[in-house]
Design a protein around this motif. Structure first.
Motif, PDB file in Angstrom:
ATOM      1  N   PHE A 152      60.092  56.788  30.731  1.00  0.00           N
ATOM      2  CA  PHE A 152      59.396  57.638  29.770  1.00  0.00           C
ATOM      3  C   PHE A 152      59.219  59.048  30.311  1.00  0.00           C
ATOM      4  CE2 PHE A 152      58.211  53.330  28.836  1.00  0.00           C
ATOM      5  CZ  PHE A 152      58.156  53.277  27.447  1.00  0.00           C
ATOM      6  N   ASP A 153      59.303  60.016  29.397  1.00  0.00           N
ATOM      7  CA  ASP A 153      59.062  61.410  29.763  1.00  0.00           C
ATOM      8  C   ASP A 153      58.149  62.063  28.735  1.00  0.00           C
ATOM      9  OD1 ASP A 153      59.079  64.085  30.423  1.00  0.00           O
ATOM     10  OD2 ASP A 153      61.125  64.439  29.724  1.00  0.00           O
ATOM     11  N   ARG A 154      56.904  62.322  29.138  1.00  0.00           N
ATOM     12  CA  ARG A 154      56.004  63.161  28.373  1.00  0.00           C
ATOM     13  C   ARG A 154      55.285  64.071  29.382  1.00  0.00           C
ATOM     14  NH1 ARG A 154      53.396  62.098  23.082  1.00  0.00           N
ATOM     15  NH2 ARG A 154      53.446  59.862  23.406  1.00  0.00           N
ATOM     16  N   ALA A 155      56.105  64.657  30.283  1.00  0.00           N
ATOM     17  CA  ALA A 155      55.579  65.510  31.340  1.00  0.00           C
ATOM     18  C   ALA A 155      54.479  64.762  32.093  1.00  0.00           C
ATOM     19  CB  ALA A 155      55.113  66.848  30.771  1.00  0.00           C
ATOM     20  N   CYS A 156      53.325  65.386  32.306  1.00  0.00           N
ATOM     21  CA  CYS A 156      52.266  64.739  33.094  1.00  0.00           C
ATOM     22  C   CYS A 156      51.757  63.468  32.441  1.00  0.00           C
ATOM     23  CB  CYS A 156      51.113  65.705  33.316  1.00  0.00           C
ATOM     24  SG  CYS A 156      51.589  67.220  34.158  1.00  0.00           S
ATOM     25  N   GLY A 157      51.962  63.312  31.149  1.00  0.00           N
ATOM     26  CA  GLY A 157      51.518  62.117  30.439  1.00  0.00           C
ATOM     27  C   GLY A 157      52.548  61.010  30.404  1.00  0.00           C
ATOM     28  N   SER A 158      53.611  61.137  31.184  1.00  0.00           N
ATOM     29  CA  SER A 158      54.716  60.172  31.113  1.00  0.00           C
ATOM     30  C   SER A 158      54.286  58.746  31.440  1.00  0.00           C
ATOM     31  CB  SER A 158      55.845  60.603  32.052  1.00  0.00           C
ATOM     32  OG  SER A 158      56.371  61.858  31.688  1.00  0.00           O
ATOM     33  N   ALA A 159      53.546  58.571  32.530  1.00  0.00           N
ATOM     34  CA  ALA A 159      53.167  57.214  32.929  1.00  0.00           C
ATOM     35  C   ALA A 159      52.112  56.629  32.009  1.00  0.00           C
ATOM     36  CB  ALA A 159      52.678  57.206  34.373  1.00  0.00           C
ATOM     37  N   MET A 160      51.196  57.459  31.498  1.00  0.00           N
ATOM     38  CA  MET A 160      50.232  56.932  30.539  1.00  0.00           C
ATOM     39  C   MET A 160      50.952  56.540  29.255  1.00  0.00           C
ATOM     40  SD  MET A 160      46.566  58.393  29.116  1.00  0.00           S
ATOM     41  CE  MET A 160      45.701  58.221  30.670  1.00  0.00           C
ATOM     42  N   THR A 161      51.996  57.275  28.911  1.00  0.00           N
ATOM     43  CA  THR A 161      52.799  56.899  27.747  1.00  0.00           C
ATOM     44  C   THR A 161      53.536  55.590  28.000  1.00  0.00           C
ATOM     45  OG1 THR A 161      53.050  59.220  27.099  1.00  0.00           O
ATOM     46  CG2 THR A 161      54.647  57.656  26.194  1.00  0.00           C
ATOM     47  N   ALA A 162      54.010  55.384  29.226  1.00  0.00           N
ATOM     48  CA  ALA A 162      54.614  54.098  29.594  1.00  0.00           C
ATOM     49  C   ALA A 162      53.590  52.976  29.425  1.00  0.00           C
ATOM     50  CB  ALA A 162      55.112  54.146  31.034  1.00  0.00           C
ATOM     51  N   LEU A 163      52.343  53.269  29.811  1.00  0.00           N
ATOM     52  CA  LEU A 163      51.275  52.281  29.651  1.00  0.00           C
ATOM     53  C   LEU A 163      50.989  52.043  28.171  1.00  0.00           C
ATOM     54  CD1 LEU A 163      49.350  50.553  31.363  1.00  0.00           C
ATOM     55  CD2 LEU A 163      47.727  52.461  31.317  1.00  0.00           C
ATOM     56  N   ASP A 164      50.971  53.110  27.375  1.00  0.00           N
ATOM     57  CA  ASP A 164      50.774  52.968  25.922  1.00  0.00           C
ATOM     58  C   ASP A 164      51.815  52.031  25.317  1.00  0.00           C
ATOM     59  OD1 ASP A 164      48.684  54.760  26.034  1.00  0.00           O
ATOM     60  OD2 ASP A 164      49.829  56.450  25.269  1.00  0.00           O
ATOM     61  N   HIS A 165      53.064  52.230  25.718  1.00  0.00           N
ATOM     62  CA  HIS A 165      54.153  51.387  25.219  1.00  0.00           C
ATOM     63  C   HIS A 165      53.869  49.918  25.536  1.00  0.00           C
ATOM     64  CE1 HIS A 165      58.286  49.915  24.580  1.00  0.00           C
ATOM     65  NE2 HIS A 165      58.183  49.338  25.756  1.00  0.00           N
ATOM     66  N   GLY A 166      53.445  49.655  26.773  1.00  0.00           N
ATOM     67  CA  GLY A 166      53.160  48.282  27.164  1.00  0.00           C
ATOM     68  C   GLY A 166      51.981  47.698  26.410  1.00  0.00           C
ATOM     69  N   ILE A 167      50.964  48.519  26.181  1.00  0.00           N
ATOM     70  CA  ILE A 167      49.790  48.049  25.438  1.00  0.00           C
ATOM     71  C   ILE A 167      50.201  47.602  24.036  1.00  0.00           C
ATOM     72  CG2 ILE A 167      47.600  48.771  24.401  1.00  0.00           C
ATOM     73  CD1 ILE A 167      47.340  50.698  26.873  1.00  0.00           C
ATOM     74  N   MET A 168      50.978  48.447  23.360  1.00  0.00           N
ATOM     75  CA  MET A 168      51.414  48.099  22.002  1.00  0.00           C
ATOM     76  C   MET A 168      52.351  46.906  22.004  1.00  0.00           C
ATOM     77  SD  MET A 168      51.764  51.826  20.121  1.00  0.00           S
ATOM     78  CE  MET A 168      52.577  52.694  21.448  1.00  0.00           C
ATOM     79  N   MET A 169      53.174  46.798  23.030  1.00  0.00           N
ATOM     80  CA  MET A 169      54.086  45.666  23.163  1.00  0.00           C
ATOM     81  C   MET A 169      53.310  44.360  23.287  1.00  0.00           C
ATOM     82  SD  MET A 169      56.840  45.274  26.243  1.00  0.00           S
ATOM     83  CE  MET A 169      57.593  43.706  26.653  1.00  0.00           C
ATOM     84  N   LEU A 170      52.268  44.369  24.124  1.00  0.00           N
ATOM     85  CA  LEU A 170      51.469  43.162  24.319  1.00  0.00           C
ATOM     86  C   LEU A 170      50.575  42.884  23.114  1.00  0.00           C
ATOM     87  CD1 LEU A 170      52.632  43.392  27.145  1.00  0.00           C
ATOM     88  CD2 LEU A 170      50.336  43.001  28.073  1.00  0.00           C
ATOM     89  N   MET A 171      50.043  43.926  22.518  1.00  0.00           N
ATOM     90  CA  MET A 171      49.201  43.736  21.331  1.00  0.00           C
ATOM     91  C   MET A 171      49.951  43.038  20.207  1.00  0.00           C
ATOM     92  SD  MET A 171      46.944  47.194  20.820  1.00  0.00           S
ATOM     93  CE  MET A 171      45.390  47.448  21.710  1.00  0.00           C
TER      94      MET A 171
END
Length: 439
Positions: free
Chosen positions: A97-116
């Protein structure tokens, strides 16, 4: 109506954050360690030490990783380089994931939605940055006339970066985005207030270090003594912390930003006399004392559905309540966390006054102070263990460090709600709201 799974943060670990000095290999303590290796250290520590005999790597549904500069030695290979660096099984898919400084939190967001939504039950997110090996100076020659000074090129050159409606060139210089934000908010964010936040950050971080707080989240990394490549040192603390920080010293540090009457913006915002009359200074105001340093580091978090957590006999660090993301003018990217947090609070059904503790990334002091003033929360509830100005900001890694550290703070303080937010280069913001389930 679709029923969503509850998702929990169950583990978090990071490396120490080193000082990166792009012009000096010897003075950069992690210069001989690759960025993906740093992620590998966190992964091995998580599975071999922290979660030994509880969770196996092959049980992970997916691995997501983020970085702000996925080039050169940070080439992610779809996230596989970092995953394989931890000797993890090839059977687990990965994504970058690439959202500059927010890249890893965006990776976490993806996982949250995936698990939800039931597309997995265990997910790992990591973030990394190595600002010695891949400094914050990408090759901008293509479609730019002067990457060093970010001068707006001639629009007749078919240059797609030229925009009449956006000062996008300023958005490439994080220092100038902070300077521009300060100029817009200088009436309530004086220079002294920014410096004081920097001093407070170092004092809070030093106190947390002395009390052993960070030992609960740091895996030691072998680097070398700053200034001597041949002397190995095992680091278990963040190198940027300055114990001797004072307001006087911080205010004396040299300015690194251009004021609004000089270069740095697409258009000069003021005449020199107007600038001085309005702000009482003839210089810019962004310094090393009110900014985060350059760093190398990595951070990793594991999240699980409630069912997976219970079946593995795991206890949660925190429950994920909501996420938020937003976009703003790239030339004042420091505003990004405000709308992303408004979104996250709304989705969580909470108000700012409900939040007990905050982690707001200290990319620049002006970003945090603008955030504090907007939400009108007590300053003493923000970054209570120090922030990025002291601990460091290895860009994408901060998107995991903030919610991970925050979850630990909520446990220590016996507090219920926490909010972690970051600004992102390019003019964006990301936010997570979490809950301590023991309250």
């Amino acid at each position: 109506m679709v029923s969503l799974n509850e998702v929990y943060l169950v583990d978090y670990v990071r490396t120490p954050f080193s000082r990166s000095r792009p012009a000096s290999r010897e003075r950069s303590a992690f210069s001989e360690v690759r960025a993906d290796q740093l992620v590998g250290y966190t992964l091995r520590n998580m599975f071999e030490v922290r979660l030994k005999d509880k969770v196996k790597p092959e049980e992970v549904s997916e691995f997501g990783v983020g970085s702000s500069f996925p080039v050169g030695k940070q080439w992610p290979y779809a996230g596989r380089n970092a995953w394989f660096s931890g000797n993890m099984p090839y059977t687990v898919p990965s994504v970058f994931f690439d959202r500059a400084c927010g890249s890893a939190m965006t990776a976490l967001d993806h996982g949250i939605m995936m698990l939800m939504t039931g597309y997995g039950d265990i997910y790992i997110a990591s973030g990394f940055e190595h600002m010695y090996q891949e400094p914050m100076s990408p090759d901008l020659q293509h479609n730019m006339s002067s990457p060093k000074h970010l001068i707006v090129p001639n629009p007749d050159d078919n240059n797609f970066w030229y925009r009449d409606d956006i000062d996008i060139m300023t958005g490439f210089s994080m220092v100038q985005t902070a300077q521009k934000l300060w100029e817009q908010e200088a009436d309530h964010i004086p220079i002294e207030r920014m410096a004081q936040l920097g001093v407070t950050s170092h004092h809070n971080a030093a106190k947390a270090l002395d009390e052993g707080f960070f030992k609960g989240e740091i895996v030691p990394v072998m680097g070398h003594k700053e200034g001597d490549l041949n002397e190995p040192v095992l680091y278990d603390y963040d190198l940027p912390i300055r114990r001797g920080a004072t307001l006087e010293k911080t205010l004396s540090l040299p300015v690194v930003s251009n004021p609004g009457f000089r270069g740095g913006y697409k258009n000069k915002l003021y005449k020199k006399k107007e600038y001085f009359e309005k702000f009482g200074t003839k210089t810019g105001t962004i310094t090393a004392g009110n900014s985060s340093p350059l760093n190398a580091g990595a951070a990793t978090a594991m999240i699980m559905t409630k069912e997976a957590m219970d079946s593995h006999n795991m206890k949660p660090m925190a429950k994920i309540l909501s996420m938020g993301w937003a976009s703003v003018d790239p030339s004042v990217m420091g505003r990004g966390p405000v709308p992303s947090t408004e979104m996250a609070l709304k989705k969580a059904g909470l108000k700012a006054e409900d939040i007990d503790y905050w982690e707001v990334n200290e990319a620049f002091a002006v970003v945090v102070l603008n955030f504090i003033d907007h939400f009108k929360m007590p300053e003493e509830t923000v970054n209570v263990k120090g922030g990025a100005m002291a601990i460091g900001h290895p860009l994408a890694a901060s998107g995991i460090r903030l919610p991970g550290t925050l979850a630990r703070i909520l446990k220590e303080k016996k507090a219920k709600y926490g909010c972690a937010a970051l600004c992102c280069g390019s003019g964006q913001g990301v936010t997570l709201v979490i809950e301590n389930t023991e309250i």
